[in-house]
Structures are given as C-alpha cells and as structure tokens.
Design a protein around this motif. Structure first.
Motif, mmCIF file in Angstrom:
data_model
loop_
_atom_site.group_PDB
_atom_site.id
_atom_site.type_symbol
_atom_site.label_atom_id
_atom_site.label_comp_id
_atom_site.label_asym_id
_atom_site.label_seq_id
_atom_site.Cartn_x
_atom_site.Cartn_y
_atom_site.Cartn_z
ATOM 1 N N VAL A 122 38.840 36.643 41.718
ATOM 2 C CA VAL A 122 39.632 35.463 41.363
ATOM 3 C C VAL A 122 38.808 34.208 41.645
ATOM 4 C CG1 VAL A 122 41.744 34.180 41.844
ATOM 5 C CG2 VAL A 122 41.780 36.687 41.825
ATOM 6 N N THR A 123 38.623 33.399 40.616
ATOM 7 C CA THR A 123 37.784 32.205 40.715
ATOM 8 C C THR A 123 38.627 30.932 40.696
ATOM 9 O OG1 THR A 123 37.531 31.936 38.334
ATOM 10 C CG2 THR A 123 35.944 33.410 39.444
ATOM 11 N N GLU A 124 37.972 29.841 41.032
ATOM 12 C CA GLU A 124 38.577 28.508 40.923
ATOM 13 C C GLU A 124 39.084 28.286 39.494
ATOM 14 O OE1 GLU A 124 39.375 24.313 41.462
ATOM 15 O OE2 GLU A 124 38.960 25.823 42.977
ATOM 16 N N SER A 125 38.255 28.636 38.535
ATOM 17 C CA SER A 125 38.621 28.457 37.126
ATOM 18 C C SER A 125 39.862 29.262 36.765
ATOM 19 C CB SER A 125 37.444 28.858 36.239
ATOM 20 O OG SER A 125 37.796 28.759 34.877
ATOM 21 N N ASP A 126 39.963 30.494 37.259
ATOM 22 C CA ASP A 126 41.136 31.329 36.984
ATOM 23 C C ASP A 126 42.410 30.650 37.471
ATOM 24 O OD1 ASP A 126 39.541 33.445 35.959
ATOM 25 O OD2 ASP A 126 39.339 34.328 37.963
ATOM 26 N N PHE A 166 43.261 35.045 48.041
ATOM 27 C CA PHE A 166 42.513 33.801 48.182
ATOM 28 C C PHE A 166 41.467 33.693 47.085
ATOM 29 C CE2 PHE A 166 43.856 35.079 52.487
ATOM 30 C CZ PHE A 166 44.631 33.984 52.819
ATOM 31 N N LEU A 167 41.067 32.470 46.773
ATOM 32 C CA LEU A 167 39.993 32.284 45.814
ATOM 33 C C LEU A 167 38.757 33.012 46.340
ATOM 34 C CD1 LEU A 167 42.068 29.956 45.273
ATOM 35 C CD2 LEU A 167 40.152 28.724 44.314
ATOM 36 N N GLY A 168 38.101 33.759 45.473
ATOM 37 C CA GLY A 168 36.948 34.551 45.864
ATOM 38 C C GLY A 168 37.272 36.000 46.183
ATOM 39 N N ASP A 169 38.563 36.323 46.366
ATOM 40 C CA ASP A 169 38.947 37.715 46.600
ATOM 41 C C ASP A 169 38.773 38.518 45.315
ATOM 42 O OD1 ASP A 169 39.694 37.241 49.224
ATOM 43 O OD2 ASP A 169 41.852 37.518 48.886
ATOM 44 N N THR A 170 38.420 39.778 45.481
ATOM 45 C CA THR A 170 38.372 40.701 44.356
ATOM 46 C C THR A 170 39.619 41.562 44.411
ATOM 47 O OG1 THR A 170 35.966 40.718 44.301
ATOM 48 C CG2 THR A 170 37.087 42.577 43.243
ATOM 49 N N VAL A 171 40.399 41.498 43.346
ATOM 50 C CA VAL A 171 41.645 42.252 43.244
ATOM 51 C C VAL A 171 41.395 43.462 42.344
ATOM 52 C CG1 VAL A 171 44.053 42.178 42.473
ATOM 53 C CG2 VAL A 171 43.021 40.159 43.555
ATOM 54 N N THR A 172 41.737 44.639 42.868
ATOM 55 C CA THR A 172 41.625 45.873 42.094
ATOM 56 C C THR A 172 43.021 46.446 41.908
ATOM 57 O OG1 THR A 172 39.431 46.346 42.990
ATOM 58 C CG2 THR A 172 40.615 48.193 41.989
ATOM 59 N N VAL A 173 43.414 46.576 40.650
ATOM 60 C CA VAL A 173 44.721 47.116 40.304
ATOM 61 C C VAL A 173 44.554 48.576 39.907
ATOM 62 C CG1 VAL A 173 46.586 47.027 38.597
ATOM 63 C CG2 VAL A 173 45.677 44.911 39.566
ATOM 64 N N THR A 174 45.426 49.410 40.457
ATOM 65 C CA THR A 174 45.480 50.817 40.072
ATOM 66 C C THR A 174 46.880 51.122 39.576
ATOM 67 O OG1 THR A 174 43.847 51.407 41.748
ATOM 68 C CG2 THR A 174 45.154 53.212 40.837
ATOM 69 N N CYS A 175 46.956 51.694 38.384
ATOM 70 C CA CYS A 175 48.226 52.085 37.777
ATOM 71 C C CYS A 175 48.217 53.606 37.633
ATOM 72 C CB CYS A 175 48.405 51.426 36.416
ATOM 73 S SG CYS A 175 48.519 49.628 36.503
ATOM 74 N N THR A 176 49.256 54.243 38.164
ATOM 75 C CA THR A 176 49.323 55.707 38.180
ATOM 76 C C THR A 176 50.660 56.169 37.617
ATOM 77 O OG1 THR A 176 47.963 55.725 40.183
ATOM 78 C CG2 THR A 176 49.143 57.756 39.653
#
Length: 139
Positions: free
Chosen positions: A21-25, A92-102
């Motif tokens: 997640v970036t500032e731009s996002d 937070f900005l800079g965090d990497t979010v990983t979504v898993t759908c099962t």
C-alpha cells in the motif's frame, strides 16, 4: 480469459493477491471514494490518533479481495454477491497486504460459493477476516 465454473472448483481451492500500500494508493482511494477522513490523509492529525500515524482505508485493503475473486478464483465472469468483513488491525502506508480467498462451501444447485477471505500484513497478522458469497460463471 474465463473464470472457473462451480463444477471446476472444489472446497479448499484458494488464490492469493499481494500489494504494498503506497501513498498514491491512499490518496487516489480517498479521491475516488470521497473518504477524506484525516486519519488517512493528514499526517499531523494521524500522529495524534490511536494509531500514531496514517492508516490506509479499510475498504482499500478489502478491495484486494475483489481482485482475487474477479480475476483468479472464481475469476472473470463471477458475480460478487456479498461480503462479511471484520477489520482486525490497521494497515499502514508501506505495509504489504496479502489476501487469500479459499472456497469453504459449494451449492451447485444455486450456483453459489462461500469463500473465506483473509488479508494479512507482511508480519502475518490478519488485518481483515470474513466470508464472501460468489456466483461463479456458468459453463
């Protein structure tokens, strides 16, 4: 590109998507959604918040669930009917979010899937949990 039909899917099938997640996002999402809550866009205000810094919109991270469902599992042609969400930690900005759908349930008669949806940060902490109801594409 076509999505998977209910006959092609089985309980336990899953797919993931990750994004930092970036500032731009955050700024773009604020503009598109109209959610200008200062905890998202104003660093000085956010410093005084319970988080001590800016946080991403919860629905920005939740939108990554839609990415998985609409592009991978079940994929193109599927219809997103509903979502239950619980926001468990801030992003937070800079965090990497990983979504898993099962896939956790199938109803072939009604052409419906129940899909567990979990988003985790780079530390492995769940930031969103929930379940989606999906109508996969027909054959």
């Amino acid at each position: 590109m076509k999505g998977y039909t209910i006959q092609e899917l089985k309980v336990g099938d899953s797919a993931t998507f990750a994004k930092t997640v970036t500032e731009s996002d955050v700024v773009t999402f604020a503009g598109v959604s109209g959610d200008l809550n200062p905890v998202h866009i104003n660093a000085e205000y956010a410093k005084e918040s319970m988080f001590g810094q800016r946080i991403a919109h919860g629905m920005l991270s939740a939108s990554f669930i839609s990415t998985v469902l609409g592009t991978q599992l079940p994929g193109p042609g599927s219809i997103y009917l509903g979502q239950e969400l619980k926001f468990t930690k801030p992003v937070f900005l800079g965090d990497t979010v990983t979504v898993t759908c099962t896939v956790v349930e199938k109803n072939e008669e009604k052409n419906r899937l129940k899909v567990e949806t979990i988003a985790r940060n780079q530390k492995g902490d769940a930031v969103i949990t929930g379940f989606a109801t999906i109508m996969p594409p027909k054959a």
